[in-house]
Design a protein around this motif. Structure first.
Motif, mmCIF file in Angstrom:
data_model
loop_
_atom_site.group_PDB
_atom_site.id
_atom_site.type_symbol
_atom_site.label_atom_id
_atom_site.label_comp_id
_atom_site.label_asym_id
_atom_site.label_seq_id
_atom_site.Cartn_x
_atom_site.Cartn_y
_atom_site.Cartn_z
ATOM 1 N N LEU A 141 0.828 -1.206 0.000
ATOM 2 C CA LEU A 141 0.000 0.000 0.000
ATOM 3 C C LEU A 141 0.865 1.260 0.000
ATOM 4 O O LEU A 141 0.492 2.268 -0.610
ATOM 5 N N GLU A 142 1.998 1.197 0.678
ATOM 6 C CA GLU A 142 2.909 2.348 0.672
ATOM 7 C C GLU A 142 3.462 2.592 -0.723
ATOM 8 O O GLU A 142 3.621 3.747 -1.155
ATOM 9 N N ALA A 143 3.745 1.501 -1.453
ATOM 10 C CA ALA A 143 4.207 1.655 -2.831
ATOM 11 C C ALA A 143 3.107 2.240 -3.714
ATOM 12 O O ALA A 143 3.372 3.071 -4.589
ATOM 13 N N LEU A 144 1.853 1.813 -3.484
ATOM 14 C CA LEU A 144 0.732 2.386 -4.232
ATOM 15 C C LEU A 144 0.598 3.874 -3.966
ATOM 16 O O LEU A 144 0.307 4.664 -4.875
ATOM 17 N N LYS A 145 0.805 4.264 -2.727
ATOM 18 C CA LYS A 145 0.678 5.671 -2.350
ATOM 19 C C LYS A 145 1.707 6.538 -3.067
ATOM 20 O O LYS A 145 1.452 7.717 -3.348
ATOM 21 N N LYS A 146 2.870 5.962 -3.390
ATOM 22 C CA LYS A 146 3.929 6.719 -4.042
ATOM 23 C C LYS A 146 3.815 6.725 -5.559
ATOM 24 O O LYS A 146 4.615 7.368 -6.232
ATOM 25 N N GLY A 190 -2.089 5.462 -8.069
ATOM 26 C CA GLY A 190 -2.042 4.796 -6.778
ATOM 27 C C GLY A 190 -3.090 5.323 -5.814
ATOM 28 O O GLY A 190 -3.714 4.548 -5.078
ATOM 29 N N ARG A 191 -3.301 6.645 -5.816
ATOM 30 C CA ARG A 191 -4.329 7.221 -4.943
ATOM 31 C C ARG A 191 -5.728 6.747 -5.331
ATOM 32 O O ARG A 191 -6.582 6.518 -4.471
ATOM 33 N N ARG A 192 -5.968 6.600 -6.652
ATOM 34 C CA ARG A 192 -7.268 6.093 -7.080
ATOM 35 C C ARG A 192 -7.479 4.655 -6.615
ATOM 36 O O ARG A 192 -8.588 4.272 -6.232
ATOM 37 N N LYS A 193 -6.424 3.853 -6.644
ATOM 38 C CA LYS A 193 -6.542 2.463 -6.190
ATOM 39 C C LYS A 193 -6.814 2.406 -4.693
ATOM 40 O O LYS A 193 -7.657 1.617 -4.227
ATOM 41 N N ILE A 194 -6.129 3.235 -3.927
ATOM 42 C CA ILE A 194 -6.369 3.268 -2.478
ATOM 43 C C ILE A 194 -7.779 3.763 -2.189
ATOM 44 O O ILE A 194 -8.457 3.255 -1.284
#
Length: 447
Positions: free
Chosen positions: A101-106, A111-115
């Motif tokens: 999730l941290e990798a998605l955030k970056k 990544g923000r859309r996925k979170i």
């Protein structure tokens, strides 16, 4: 060359966009307030009103104030945005400790859309759990209409509540995108302010009938104004770290050393820790209340004691609520502000803090300043959130706006005004830039 007429047309276009955003915000608030009056099918509203009359001053009253009266009317929007807030808390916590999730955030916007998508799924799951618990508690207390089949009642009631929670989540996101301000905060603000005129009228009526002394009413008003003034001053407070840019040369052009500052607010987390702490504290208290009233025997007594101990005015509520606020201030500030990243950006931009080496030393210095500010900010938020509640218990002062709701109202209004000013300034800046570009073009054409 730009004419005053062109400037006026540009300003009118900019003001038109701002007015469109304001109209969308007002429309969203109107739809939200309309939805709080649509009852859940199968539940007796008279018995719900009697239950709230019996539980005045408890956490149910506080939850009802946050929902704008939706709980008291058992509206389809009774769950409100609490499932979405709880899901956001969980996802932000998981993003801080889970590498994937941290990798998605970056990854940026994708990544923000996925979170955000994961947060929506989790919101639906939490809404299902909370809706089932609520409906089971109401059914156990005999608040459903007689003659309804249990299965059909559960399906209809749970579906209505979950749909209302998902709609509130969608409406908040739409306000954030197409309106002004944070959508979730604006909806909470609308729910709190909706009961303010009635509370003010009730206070004046109490003073007229002699139940409340006029001097005491005046003192309450002055205390509220003083608290609002203190909140505004603290929210505007900053610690400015001096930043020095080294002298540099680009081609034949030499740039002298410049001085700027890095602003760090006293309250970096805003009102989010108060909302998070409130939602977490209300969830176990509500479960204990519903199941305590629905069950019998020793279990019911234990659950009712837990609900009573966590209610407003109890010492356990003061301790747990204050501790959660302080904890979330540090956690949220650590998640939202990375001193290491700020120090690296300063180093890449050729900037440094006087007397501090660039890189890791600057990161440690910024982190130390930020930690001290967070200590002050967390204590200030906890004090403001608990002070009105303490006055209600110790001096029997009839505050309608508790510390939590007062913080939310003041901070949301300040954020709303700053965003309106930003829209106005950005449109004025665009008009000035268009004028400057046209003038430069005209000068170049005459050469």
């Amino acid at each position: 060359m730009a004419t005053p007429g062109n400037m006026q047309v540009g300003n009118q276009k900019g003001l038109g966009e701002l007015w469109a955003r304001l109209k969308f915000l007002l429309l969203a608030i109107f739809i939200y307030r309309l939805g709080t009056h649509i009852p859940v099918p199968g539940i007796d509203p008279e018995q719900i009103a009697q239950m709230f009359n019996r539980n005045q001053g408890t956490f149910l009253g506080m939850l009802n104030m946050f929902s704008g009266g939706a709980w008291e009317r058992m509206s389809i929007l009774a769950l409100g945005i609490m499932p979405y807030i709880s899901a956001s808390i969980i996802m932000q916590m998981m993003a801080a400790v889970t590498p994937s999730l941290e990798a998605l955030k970056k990854e940026g916007e994708s990544g923000r859309r996925k979170i955000s998508q994961y947060t929506r799924y989790l919101t639906v799951a939490l809404a299902l759990i909370q809706a089932f618990v609520m409906v089971a508690g109401l059914a156990g207390q005999g608040m459903a209409y007689a003659g309804l089949a249990p299965l059909s009642f559960y399906v209809i009631a749970v579906t209505s509540l979950v749909t209302g929670a998902v709609f509130m989540m969608w409406l908040g996101e739409q306000v954030t995108e197409r309106g002004i301000g944070n959508g979730i905060s604006m909806l909470i603000f609308a729910g709190i302010v909706a009961g303010l005129p009635g509370a003010v009228g009730q206070a004046f009526e109490s003073a007229r009938q002699g139940d409340l002394h006029p001097i005491a009413l005046l003192a309450i008003g002055l205390a509220a104004v003083a608290i609002v003034w203190f909140v505004v001053r603290m929210e505007r407070g900053q610690r400015r770290i001096t930043i020095q840019y080294a002298r540099r040369q680009s081609g034949r052009q030499a740039y002298s050393a410049q001085t700027s500052h890095l602003p760090l607010k006293i309250n970096m987390a805003g009102v989010i820790p108060v909302i998070f702490a409130s939602s977490i504290l209300l969830f176990p208290a509500s479960i204990a209340q519903w199941f305590g009233n629905a069950s019998e025997g020793k279990t019911a007594v234990i659950l009712q004691e837990i609900a009573l101990a966590l209610g407003p005015g109890q010492w356990l509520n003061f301790v747990v609520f204050g501790a959660l606020i302080i904890l979330f201030c540090f956690v949220y500030t650590a998640m939202m502000y990375n001193p290491k990243e700020v120090a690296d950006n300063l180093k890449r931009g050729g900037a440094y803090i006087p007397g501090i080496r660039p890189g890791d030393q600057s990161a440690k210095y910024i982190d130390g300043v930020l930690t001290r500010l967070t200590v002050v900010g967390s204590l200030y938020i906890a004090a403001v959130a608990l002070l009105p509640q303490f006055l209600m218990v110790a001096a029997d002062v009839p505050f309608y706006l508790g510390g939590t709701s007062l913080l939310i109202v003041v901070v949301v209004v300040m954020d709303f005004m700053s965003q309106v000013q930003s829209h106005l300034m950005s449109h004025q800046y665009d008009s000035v830039m268009k004028k400057a570009n046209l003038q430069s073009y005209g000068k170049g054409a005459t050469r």
